[in-house]
Design an enzyme around this catalytic site. Structure first.
Site, short mmCIF file in Angstrom:
data_model
loop_
_atom_site.label_atom_id
_atom_site.label_comp_id
_atom_site.label_asym_id
_atom_site.label_seq_id
_atom_site.Cartn_x
_atom_site.Cartn_y
_atom_site.Cartn_z
N ARG A 155 90.12 38.97 27.21
CA ARG A 155 89.09 38.25 27.95
C ARG A 155 88.35 37.34 26.99
O ARG A 155 88.02 37.77 25.87
CB ARG A 155 88.06 39.23 28.55
CG ARG A 155 88.53 39.95 29.76
CD ARG A 155 87.64 41.13 30.01
NE ARG A 155 87.60 41.99 28.84
CZ ARG A 155 86.76 43.01 28.67
NH1 ARG A 155 85.86 43.27 29.59
NH2 ARG A 155 86.78 43.75 27.59
N ASN A 179 96.23 40.08 36.72
CA ASN A 179 95.21 39.06 36.94
C ASN A 179 94.93 38.83 38.43
O ASN A 179 93.78 38.64 38.82
CB ASN A 179 95.62 37.74 36.27
CG ASN A 179 95.16 37.69 34.82
OD1 ASN A 179 94.63 38.66 34.30
ND2 ASN A 179 95.36 36.56 34.17
N CYS A 209 92.24 31.35 33.54
CA CYS A 209 93.34 32.27 33.90
C CYS A 209 93.42 32.59 35.38
O CYS A 209 94.43 32.31 36.01
CB CYS A 209 93.19 33.56 33.10
SG CYS A 209 93.05 33.25 31.34
C1 UGA Z 1 90.95 37.26 32.38
C2 UGA Z 1 91.34 38.73 32.33
O1 UGA Z 1 90.19 39.55 32.48
C3 UGA Z 1 92.05 39.07 31.02
O2 UGA Z 1 92.49 40.41 31.03
C4 UGA Z 1 93.26 38.13 30.86
O3 UGA Z 1 93.93 38.34 29.64
C5 UGA Z 1 92.78 36.70 30.90
O4 UGA Z 1 92.12 36.46 32.15
C6 UGA Z 1 94.00 35.81 30.75
O5 UGA Z 1 94.89 35.86 31.61
O6 UGA Z 1 94.12 35.15 29.72
P1 UGA Z 1 88.89 35.81 31.38
O7 UGA Z 1 89.39 34.72 32.27
O8 UGA Z 1 88.59 35.51 29.96
O9 UGA Z 1 89.98 37.03 31.35
O10 UGA Z 1 87.55 36.36 31.99
P2 UGA Z 1 87.07 37.57 32.92
O11 UGA Z 1 86.07 38.35 32.18
O12 UGA Z 1 88.20 38.31 33.50
O13 UGA Z 1 86.32 36.76 34.07
C7 UGA Z 1 87.01 35.87 34.96
C8 UGA Z 1 86.09 35.39 36.05
O14 UGA Z 1 85.76 36.45 36.94
C9 UGA Z 1 84.75 34.84 35.54
O15 UGA Z 1 84.45 33.69 36.28
C10 UGA Z 1 83.76 35.96 35.83
O16 UGA Z 1 82.44 35.51 36.02
C11 UGA Z 1 84.36 36.52 37.11
N1 UGA Z 1 83.98 37.93 37.35
C12 UGA Z 1 84.46 38.92 36.55
C13 UGA Z 1 83.17 38.24 38.43
O17 UGA Z 1 82.71 37.35 39.20
N2 UGA Z 1 82.86 39.56 38.68
C14 UGA Z 1 83.33 40.56 37.89
O18 UGA Z 1 83.02 41.75 38.17
C15 UGA Z 1 84.15 40.23 36.80
#
Ligand code: UGA
Length: 441
Positions: free
Chosen positions: A154, A211, A263
């Site tokens: 992440r 994902n 992602c």
């Molecule tokens: C995501 C995955 O979590 C990783 O495991 C994966 O390796 C990565 O994509 C990838 O494919 O490279 P990332 O995009 O860095 O990681 O961020 P996340 O923390 O997963 O958040 C993604 C989105 O979901 C953000 O916009 C965040 O605000 C949102 N989110 C996340 C929520 O709205 N609620 C949540 O409970 C969690």
């Protein structure tokens, strides 16, 4: 053990630095010479907590280096990782694999001796087979195994995710390749990290399934939040109440403005396209994509509603524009549509983000970029929290009331308490929670 990491983007740079921390000799390769020069000078092309120190430490120890010379790096490597970009192809949402295939060709031309070629980039099922075909066609004498090894990092906590992963997934049926991969990840055995060995196609699909599942989980709680608002329930308690069930789990149940980033938006779309193509459409993920896309626009409407249904001629302060905290990444950030929606409704926008403003300036017109959160709120008619940076979690409410012409806060990340905000005299709107709760007994 020596590896070459092709591509010094987010995944390549973090993985390369972390492997060197494991004691592996790593050469990171990129075509972009300005990026390589920057890295050689110790400057990071991305913002990721801890990365600069980790890179410096391993460069100083002689285990990590940077080059534009792919052929030399590949020739001496036991394993070559492909970590180049796979953006959404314009028009159809398919993953654009031209960089992956281009890298495969160059690698094939340069390999010497037995080499494991590992796809770390997120690639659709079947890509490994095509990489194998390209290598065999380019260099029929090459002695290579092509392995899938997706990453689950992440942004913002990528180093911790690499060093202490929930699992490592490796797709190969070759014993020789398995041995090399086991050796590379050996330090993780100390933490008893589960390593899932499987076929290449399965490994490729695990990445997309993970994902898209997480994107669906977020979208699910976002829709439940919308329902909460109508039936006077609290989404935070719903999330806790269901999340404590071990089958559901508490993580990724934070309601918000919709998922963004480099992602989830790209991978959900790519899996939908793959499934359509093979005649097994994924209705749930299609709906997730659709609901999430609409949500971003609805968030602008929510802010407008919080401002009394009219923002024409008003000034809105936006706190946070990156898709999440601890990154400077603006890709598919909900803020892009939110700001555009507010401007279209006649509002002026003053915004502040700790790391994302340089990138955001290129993507958003007409925004007044500010020095800090308080500067953004100066003479604004309302403030909206779009990204939950830590520095926005404990703002001085009295100072805010002095700065804002009206004490209005729309909190799209639920980082404030509705009761406390009401007591402080704010008109406070959040996601999926009653506007004011009765004070605890
Ligand atoms: C995501 C995955 O979590 C990783 O495991 C994966 O390796 C990565 O994509 C990838 O494919 O490279 P990332 O995009 O860095 O990681 O961020 P996340 O923390 O997963 O958040 C993604 C989105 O979901 C953000 O916009 C965040 O605000 C949102 N989110 C996340 C929520 O709205 N609620 C949540 O409970 C969690």
């Amino acid at each position: 053990m020596r590896i070459a990491m092709i591509g010094t983007g987010y995944v390549g740079l973090v993985s390369g630095a972390c492997f060197s921390e494991f004691g592996v000799d790593v050469v990171c390769v990129d075509k972009d010479s300005s990026k390589i020069e920057m890295l050689e000078a110790g400057r990071m092309p991305i913002y990721e907590p801890g990365l600069e120190n980790l890179v410096k430490k391993n460069v100083d120890a002689g285990r990590l280096s940077f080059t534009t010379d792919l052929a030399t790096a590949v020739a001496s490597a036991d394993a070559v990782f492909i970590a180049v970009g796979t953006p959404s192809r314009r028009g159809d949402g398919h993953a654009d694999l031209s960089y992956v295939y281009g890298a495969a060709k160059e690698i094939a031309a340069a390999v010497q001796g037995y080499t494991v070629v590992v796809t770390k980039s997120t690639v659709p099922v079947g890509t490994g087979r095509e990489v194998e075909r390209i290598i065999a066609e380019t260099r029929p004498d090459a002695d290579c195994d092509v392995v899938s090894n997706p990453e689950f990092l992440r942004e913002g906590s990528a180093i911790e995710d690499f060093m202490r992963p929930d699992r490592v997934v490796i797709g190969t049926k070759s014993e020789r390749a398995e041995e090399v991969m086991r050796e590379l990840y050996r330090p993780l055995y100390l933490f008893e990290t589960p390593i899932v060995f499987t076929s290449r196609q399965t490994s490729e699909l695990i990445k997309y399934a993970a994902n898209t599942f997480l994107a669906a989980k977020i979208t699910f709680i976002n829709e439940i939040a919308d329902l909460c608002e109508v039936v006077d329930a609290d989404v935070q308690d719903v999330a806790r109440g269901i999340g404590l069930d071990g089958r559901i789990g508490r993580k990724f149940l934070h309601a918000g403005p919709g998922y963004g980033g480099s992602c989830f938006p790209k991978d959900t779309l790519a899996l939908v396209r793959t499934a359509e193509e093979v005649g097994r459409p994924l209705r749930i993920i299609e709906t997730v994509v659709d609901v999430n896309a609409k949500r971003k626009h609805q968030m602008a409407e929510k802010i407008i509603a919080g401002c009394g249904d009219d923002v024409s001629g008003k000034t809105i302060a936006i706190l946070g524009v990156t898709f999440k905290p601890n990154t400077d990444d603006m890709r598919d950030s909900p803020s892009i549509e939110i700001v555009a929606g507010l401007q279209a409704a006649g509002a002026d926008v003053r915004a502040y983000d700790p790391e994302g403003m340089t990138e955001a300036k290129e993507m958003m017109d007409g925004v007044i970029w500010c020095e800090d959160a308080y500067d953004a709120m100066t003479d604004a008619d309302a403030v909206a929290i779009v990204t939950e940076w830590n520095q926005f979690r404990a703002l001085d409410l009295d100072r805010m009331k002095d700065l804002l012409s009206e004490p209005v806060m729309i909190d799209l990340r639920n980082i404030y308490n509705p009761d406390e905000m009401a007591q402080a005299g704010f008109h406070y709107v959040s996601i999926g929670r009653p506007a004011t709760l009765s004070a605890p007994a």
